[in-house]
Design an enzyme around this catalytic site. Sequence first.
Site, PDB file in Angstrom:
ATOM      1  CB  CYS A  53       1.249  -9.063  22.875  1.00 26.56           C
ATOM      2  SG  CYS A  53       1.465 -11.125  22.775  1.00 26.56           S
ATOM      3  CB  SER A  54       1.871  -5.072  19.461  1.00 29.19           C
ATOM      4  OG  SER A  54       0.577  -5.808  18.667  1.00 29.19           O
TER       5      SER A  54
END
Length: 228
Positions: free
Chosen positions: A8-9
């Site tokens: 994930c960012s």
Amino acid sequence: MLIGYARCSSSSRDERDQRDQLRVLGVDNDSIHVDHGLTGTDRPRPALTAALSALSARDTLVVTSLDRLARSVADLSAIATDLQARDVLLMFDGTVNDPHEPIGATVFAMLSTTFPEFESGLIRLRTMEGNARRKAAGGFAGRKPLLDPVQQSKLFEEHQRGEHSVAELAKRYNLSQAGLYKYLAREKARRNASPSLSTTERRQQQGHSGTSQRGAVSRQHVPAGTHA
């Protein structure tokens, strides 16, 4: 057993969306492993290590998409080879791939090759991570357009009138010819989507022009010796 994993960012919303999607695919919340950071080829991934360690033969590793699993083609190939050797199934894009079945075996074989969808997905995720970092730092998220909406509209009008060649317009607006065509296409799409707005703009321009002309005519017919 289903084991979920996602890269994930730094955005909390991205992680939340990934967790929600993995739960919809049947993964228990306690079996979801998340690494943060979409850029960098040597970034540690403790969650991936934990997810792979939790898998046993005939378990299923669940990811929403392949670009959430691996960060390069070589990385994807290594992970797929490891899963296949351990008799682990892989679910991505909502489809379970079993290395024992013909279709699944074909998919695993394909994962070691380069294909456009995976590469484009990686580029998209890296761009998203960069934008998230700039936004968190108070910077501009995304590339700033060279032309603002007014300039874009003016460029379109000049191109429509045909008074200048494409090369001349590109030089005048400091654009490449490819960039110029991009802005022309954007403006055309905008006008097609909002025809009433374009009509209003044209009427305003015509009205302004007509007012200026009437003013000039009125001034020409003021009798001599008459004072305002």
